[in-house]
Write an enzyme that holds these catalytic residues in place. Structure first.
Site, PDB file in Angstrom:
ATOM      1  CB  SER A 139      -0.767 -12.864  40.538  1.00 56.35           C
ATOM      2  OG  SER A 139      -1.418 -11.751  41.106  1.00 56.35           O
ATOM      3  CE1 TYR A 152      -0.459 -10.056  35.711  1.00 55.35           C
ATOM      4  CE2 TYR A 152      -1.750  -9.978  37.733  1.00 55.35           C
ATOM      5  CZ  TYR A 152      -0.540 -10.158  37.092  1.00 55.35           C
ATOM      6  OH  TYR A 152       0.589 -10.428  37.830  1.00 55.35           O
TER       7      TYR A 152
HETATM    8  N1  LIG Z   1       4.608  -6.601  40.678  1.00 56.36           N
HETATM    9  C1  LIG Z   1       3.512  -7.158  41.175  1.00 56.36           C
HETATM   10  O1  LIG Z   1       2.694  -6.496  41.876  1.00 56.36           O
HETATM   11  C2  LIG Z   1       3.243  -8.626  40.962  1.00 56.36           C
HETATM   12  C3  LIG Z   1       2.268  -9.233  41.745  1.00 56.36           C
HETATM   13  C4  LIG Z   1       1.968 -10.571  41.555  1.00 56.36           C
HETATM   14  C5  LIG Z   1       2.637 -11.285  40.581  1.00 56.36           C
HETATM   15  N2  LIG Z   1       3.583 -10.665  39.821  1.00 56.36           N
HETATM   16  C6  LIG Z   1       4.224 -11.454  38.767  1.00 56.36           C
HETATM   17  O2  LIG Z   1       5.599 -11.572  39.062  1.00 56.36           O
HETATM   18  C7  LIG Z   1       6.334 -11.711  37.834  1.00 56.36           C
HETATM   19  C8  LIG Z   1       7.468 -10.709  37.845  1.00 56.36           C
HETATM   20  O3  LIG Z   1       6.934  -9.390  37.888  1.00 56.36           O
HETATM   21  P1  LIG Z   1       7.783  -8.102  38.307  1.00 56.36           P
HETATM   22  O4  LIG Z   1       6.997  -7.380  39.335  1.00 56.36           O
HETATM   23  O5  LIG Z   1       9.172  -8.509  38.588  1.00 56.36           O
HETATM   24  O6  LIG Z   1       7.665  -7.238  36.986  1.00 56.36           O
HETATM   25  P2  LIG Z   1       8.759  -6.631  35.992  1.00 56.36           P
HETATM   26  O7  LIG Z   1       9.941  -6.145  36.724  1.00 56.36           O
HETATM   27  O8  LIG Z   1       7.984  -5.678  35.129  1.00 56.36           O
HETATM   28  O9  LIG Z   1       9.191  -7.911  35.136  1.00 56.36           O
HETATM   29  C9  LIG Z   1       8.375  -8.460  34.152  1.00 56.36           C
HETATM   30  C10 LIG Z   1       9.289  -9.182  33.187  1.00 56.36           C
HETATM   31  O10 LIG Z   1       8.540  -9.837  32.173  1.00 56.36           O
HETATM   32  C11 LIG Z   1       9.314  -9.754  30.999  1.00 56.36           C
HETATM   33  N3  LIG Z   1       8.537 -10.037  29.816  1.00 56.36           N
HETATM   34  C12 LIG Z   1       7.376  -9.458  29.414  1.00 56.36           C
HETATM   35  N4  LIG Z   1       7.000  -9.992  28.251  1.00 56.36           N
HETATM   36  C13 LIG Z   1       7.930 -10.925  27.903  1.00 56.36           C
HETATM   37  C14 LIG Z   1       8.103 -11.803  26.812  1.00 56.36           C
HETATM   38  N5  LIG Z   1       7.232 -11.840  25.789  1.00 56.36           N
HETATM   39  N6  LIG Z   1       9.178 -12.617  26.809  1.00 56.36           N
HETATM   40  C15 LIG Z   1      10.087 -12.591  27.815  1.00 56.36           C
HETATM   41  N7  LIG Z   1       9.980 -11.777  28.885  1.00 56.36           N
HETATM   42  C16 LIG Z   1       8.915 -10.953  28.910  1.00 56.36           C
HETATM   43  C17 LIG Z   1       9.859  -8.358  31.017  1.00 56.36           C
HETATM   44  O11 LIG Z   1      10.934  -8.265  30.127  1.00 56.36           O
HETATM   45  P3  LIG Z   1      11.299  -6.955  29.267  1.00 56.36           P
HETATM   46  O12 LIG Z   1      12.414  -6.288  30.014  1.00 56.36           O
HETATM   47  O13 LIG Z   1      11.725  -7.511  27.956  1.00 56.36           O
HETATM   48  O14 LIG Z   1      10.068  -6.110  29.156  1.00 56.36           O
HETATM   49  C18 LIG Z   1      10.286  -8.271  32.482  1.00 56.36           C
HETATM   50  O15 LIG Z   1      11.558  -8.843  32.661  1.00 56.36           O
HETATM   51  C19 LIG Z   1       5.312 -11.526  36.700  1.00 56.36           C
HETATM   52  O16 LIG Z   1       4.873 -12.787  36.260  1.00 56.36           O
HETATM   53  C20 LIG Z   1       4.164 -10.823  37.392  1.00 56.36           C
HETATM   54  O17 LIG Z   1       2.927 -11.069  36.737  1.00 56.36           O
HETATM   55  C21 LIG Z   1       3.917  -9.357  39.983  1.00 56.36           C
END
Ligand SMILES: NC(=O)c1ccc[n+]([C@@H]2O[C@H](COP(=O)([O-])OP(=O)(O)OC[C@H]3O[C@@H](n4cnc5c(N)ncnc54)[C@H](OP(=O)(O)O)[C@@H]3O)[C@@H](O)[C@H]2O)c1
Length: 246
Positions: A139, A152
């Site tokens: 990120s 975070y």
């Molecule tokens: N959205 C943003 O603005 C953004 C920006 C920069 C970076 N990112 C990064 O991009 C990645 C994907 O994010 P996203 O936006 O796609 O969010 P998302 O749709 O909320 O996905 C997050 C995922 O993490 C999983 N997760 C959480 N805890 C876990 C655990 N203990 N074991 C296995 N899986 C777990 C969740 O699974 P469950 O279904 O089980 O909860 C979900 O599938 C993350 O690393 C996030 O930090 C996101």
């Protein structure tokens, strides 16, 4: 193995319900990826996504159980995936938590410890097979911790540095590590939060990941302009940085 045109054939998505992870899997299936494994805490939650990926043209799509914080299971989990599905060309580390109530322990355990643990095991197995790419969803928040989400940001800074070092340590093995640094992405992780400048979508991030893979990038910014923005912000003096409305 990548196919004759250099496209990945098999993808493991860790965080199988991640909006960015699934969007990337869809984009790759559109480019001839045939096998997709969605690894999630609750594989049943992946059912619709499995159907969608099959409808998009993937030949083999399955959901498997995976918990990032259960680090003791990671070696066996990775071995089982390779035994069951054969070569894995691409592993996308897409799980993560943002933290509603900032909890430094949970953020560190999922975003840093869990990711470092499973990436280490993936590197071991991919080194054995002699090829593969690990893609980490880092990120921009890890580029410079800001006061509104420094817990975070710190967890992402740690895993970002781990991934860079891992990539360098794997030079010559045939295994690559690509770090992806999105800004604010409109996904379920950020639902209810006000978008900030340069906000993007899961599909746009997926597009940047696919482009990054095609050019063999080690770092991808999404959107790309954030590379310039962050190189400026990184050097803003602390007394000024802490006054910025971020
Ligand atoms: N959205 C943003 O603005 C953004 C920006 C920069 C970076 N990112 C990064 O991009 C990645 C994907 O994010 P996203 O936006 O796609 O969010 P998302 O749709 O909320 O996905 C997050 C995922 O993490 C999983 N997760 C959480 N805890 C876990 C655990 N203990 N074991 C296995 N899986 C777990 C969740 O699974 P469950 O279904 O089980 O909860 C979900 O599938 C993350 O690393 C996030 O930090 C996101």
């Amino acid at each position: 193995m990548k196919d004759a045109l250099g496209e990945v054939q098999s993808v493991l998505v860790l965080g199988g319900t991640s909006d960015i992870g699934v969007a990337t899997a869809n984009a790759l299936v559109g480019r001839r990826t045939r096998t997709v494994i969605l690894a999630a805490r609750d594989p049943r939650a992946c059912e619709q996504r499995v159907e969608d990926l099959r409808a998009a043209g993937a030949e083999r799509v399955e959901a498997v159980g995976f918990d990032a914080v259960d680090t003791a299971s990671h070696a066996a989990f990775v071995d089982e995936v390779f035994a069951r599905f054969g070569d894995i060309d691409l592993a996308l580390v897409a799980f993560g938590v943002l933290g509603e109530e900032d909890d430094p322990v949970e953020l560190a355990q999922v975003n840093y410890v869990g990711a470092a643990s499973v990436m280490n095991e993936l590197a071991r197995r991919m080194s054995d097979q002699g090829h593969g790419t690990i893609v980490l969803l880092s990120s921009v928040a890890g580029e410079r911790a800001r006061k509104s989400n420094f817990m975070y940001g710190a967890s992402k800074a740690g895993i970002d540095a781990f991934a860079q070092g891992l990539g360098d340590s794997l030079a010559g093995t045939g295994v690559d590590v690509m770090v992806v640094r999105p800004g604010f992405v409109k996904t379920k992780m950020t639902a209810g939060r006000d978008p900030v400048p340069f906000s993007t979508t899961a599909d746009e991030v997926a597009g940047e990941i696919v482009k990054g893979l095609a050019r063999g990038a080690h770092t991808v910014w999404a959107p790309p302009v954030l590379r310039v923005v962050m190189s400026v912000l990184r050097h803003v003096p602390r007394p000024l940085f802490r006054r910025l409305p971020m």
